[in-house]
Design an enzyme around this catalytic site. Structure first.
Site, PDB file in Angstrom:
ATOM      1  N   THR A  66      69.599  30.266 -14.441  1.00  0.00           N
ATOM      2  CA  THR A  66      68.863  29.517 -15.321  1.00  0.00           C
ATOM      3  C   THR A  66      67.393  29.794 -15.017  1.00  0.00           C
ATOM      4  O   THR A  66      67.023  29.982 -14.016  1.00  0.00           O
ATOM      5  CB  THR A  66      69.206  28.098 -15.059  1.00  0.00           C
ATOM      6  OG1 THR A  66      70.511  27.952 -15.452  1.00  0.00           O
ATOM      7  CG2 THR A  66      68.352  26.869 -15.685  1.00  0.00           C
TER       8      THR A  66
ATOM      9  N   THR B 147      67.616  24.170 -11.261  1.00  0.00           N
ATOM     10  CA  THR B 147      68.505  25.452 -11.448  1.00  0.00           C
ATOM     11  C   THR B 147      69.565  25.241 -10.304  1.00  0.00           C
ATOM     12  O   THR B 147      69.339  24.609  -9.435  1.00  0.00           O
ATOM     13  CB  THR B 147      67.699  26.670 -11.315  1.00  0.00           C
ATOM     14  OG1 THR B 147      68.777  27.758 -11.547  1.00  0.00           O
ATOM     15  CG2 THR B 147      67.211  26.869 -10.042  1.00  0.00           C
ATOM     16  N   GLY B 148      70.914  25.729 -10.848  1.00  0.00           N
ATOM     17  CA  GLY B 148      71.927  25.711  -9.666  1.00  0.00           C
ATOM     18  C   GLY B 148      73.083  25.064 -10.405  1.00  0.00           C
ATOM     19  O   GLY B 148      73.254  25.499 -11.922  1.00  0.00           O
TER      20      GLY B 148
HETATM   21  N1  GLY Z   1      72.332  24.828 -14.021  1.00  0.00           N
HETATM   22  C1  GLY Z   1      72.786  25.492 -15.087  1.00  0.00           C
HETATM   23  C2  GLY Z   1      73.979  25.042 -15.434  1.00  0.00           C
HETATM   24  O1  GLY Z   1      74.983  24.616 -14.676  1.00  0.00           O
HETATM   25  O2  GLY Z   1      74.565  25.087 -16.728  1.00  0.00           O
END
Ligand code: GLY
Length: 309
Positions: free
Chosen positions: A172, A223-224
């Site tokens: 991401t 992100t993650g």
């Molecule tokens: N962090 C991006 C997702 O899990 O979609």
């Protein structure tokens, strides 16, 4: 005020073979965002531009290069938020556009809505004259190969076994910025998790989870593991911590620690606070992060976690 900018392109066990591409991609994004801020442009324009450059980069799981879902389709999520007005635009599970962050920005500018999903989001893109694309334009061989391998795994369920070592990508992308007028903005974009169910929406387009921006506290992009991030509303948790007196760095670390302690989640966050201080924190093996230092130079790094999560 002196502008500030920080961008990220994922937090996970980023394969060594792609470190150079990650660093080049975040550097290009930070340079483009900084060029806007340094010439007096808005934080909103800076984060939109930085994120759209990473969407165009096939290295990352956003725009071109995104993962395929369980039926072999690409569905994209993105959000952008203006800290001066608290207005936001977000799109979820949208297909056939290269730059969902630009579509999210059009929602801010041209509608009285905040979030459009699926076919409705795509129809809005068409209405606004955005170029629609075939899925082939977003698809890279790396992801076709990953999809084919995952099809061989019986009853594949990502969330059962998510650890920092879970094969990615978790790329991401996102940006947070403050402009010369002290206005904050944040943006996040993703293809989501690989082999997701059709219609699965992650944290990225959810306000307060994948991003948040408020001139009174800070701007954040996360992100993650989306299902973990949304359970602790990671970006709002971080910006609220600034509001309660924490420094940007302490707030970023607090938010990631909270996610780990409460839901066992892994990921990372970038922040710019209302004073223009930048920060990031992550509990995965790596995080790709770039910022502009006090001398106006872009610092682009593939950071390695120094301690246990
Ligand atoms: N962090 C991006 C997702 O899990 O979609």
């Amino acid at each position: 005020m002196k502008p500030a900018l920080i961008v990220h392109a994922g937090a996970w066990k980023i394969p060594e073979a792609t470190h150079a591409d990650h660093i080049a991609g975040i550097r290009a994004a930070a340079e483009a965002g900084w060029a806007i801020l340094a010439s007096g442009g808005s934080a909103l324009d800076a984060v939109e531009t930085a994120v759209s450059i990473m969407e165009d980069d096939p290295t990352f799981d956003a725009g071109v290069g995104s993962v395929l879902n369980r039926v072999g389709e690409i569905e994209l999520d993105a959000m952008i938020m203006d800290g001066s007005t608290l207005q936001l635009g977000a799109v979820a599970a949208v297909r056939g556009i290269t730059n969902p962050v630009k579509l999210a920005r059009l929602i801010v500018e041209d509608t009285d809505h905040s979030l459009l999903v699926g076919d409705g989001a795509r129809r809005f893109a068409e209405l606004k004259g955005m170029r629609l694309c075939a899925q082939a334009e977003l698809t890279v061989p790396r992801e076709v190969e990953r999809y084919r391998k995952l099809q061989e795994v019986p009853d594949y369920r990502l969330s059962d076994g998510f650890t920092p070592d879970t094969p990615g990508p978790w790329d991401t992308v996102g940006a947070a910025a403050m402009d010369m007028h002290g206005n904050l903005a944040a943006a996040t974009s993703t293809g989501g998790v690989h082999y997701k169910l059709p219609g699965r929406v992650g944290d990225s387009p959810l306000v307060g989870s994948g991003a948040y921006a408020d001139n009174q506290t800070g701007a954040a992009s996360a992100t993650g593991h989306g299902e973990s991030i949304m359970r602790v509303v990671l970006s709002k948790t971080a910006t609220d911590a600034i509001g309660h007196g924490k420094s940007a760095q302490a707030a970023a670390e607090y938010a990631v620690r909270t996610m780990y302690e409460r839901v066992g989640g892994y990921g990372g966050i970038i922040l710019v606070d209302y004073r223009g201080e930048i920060a990031f924190a992550f509990n995965t093996p790596h995080m790709a992060v770039a910022w502009v230092d006090v001398d106006g130079q872009v610092q682009a790094h593939l950071k390695t976690r120094q301690s246990a999560p």
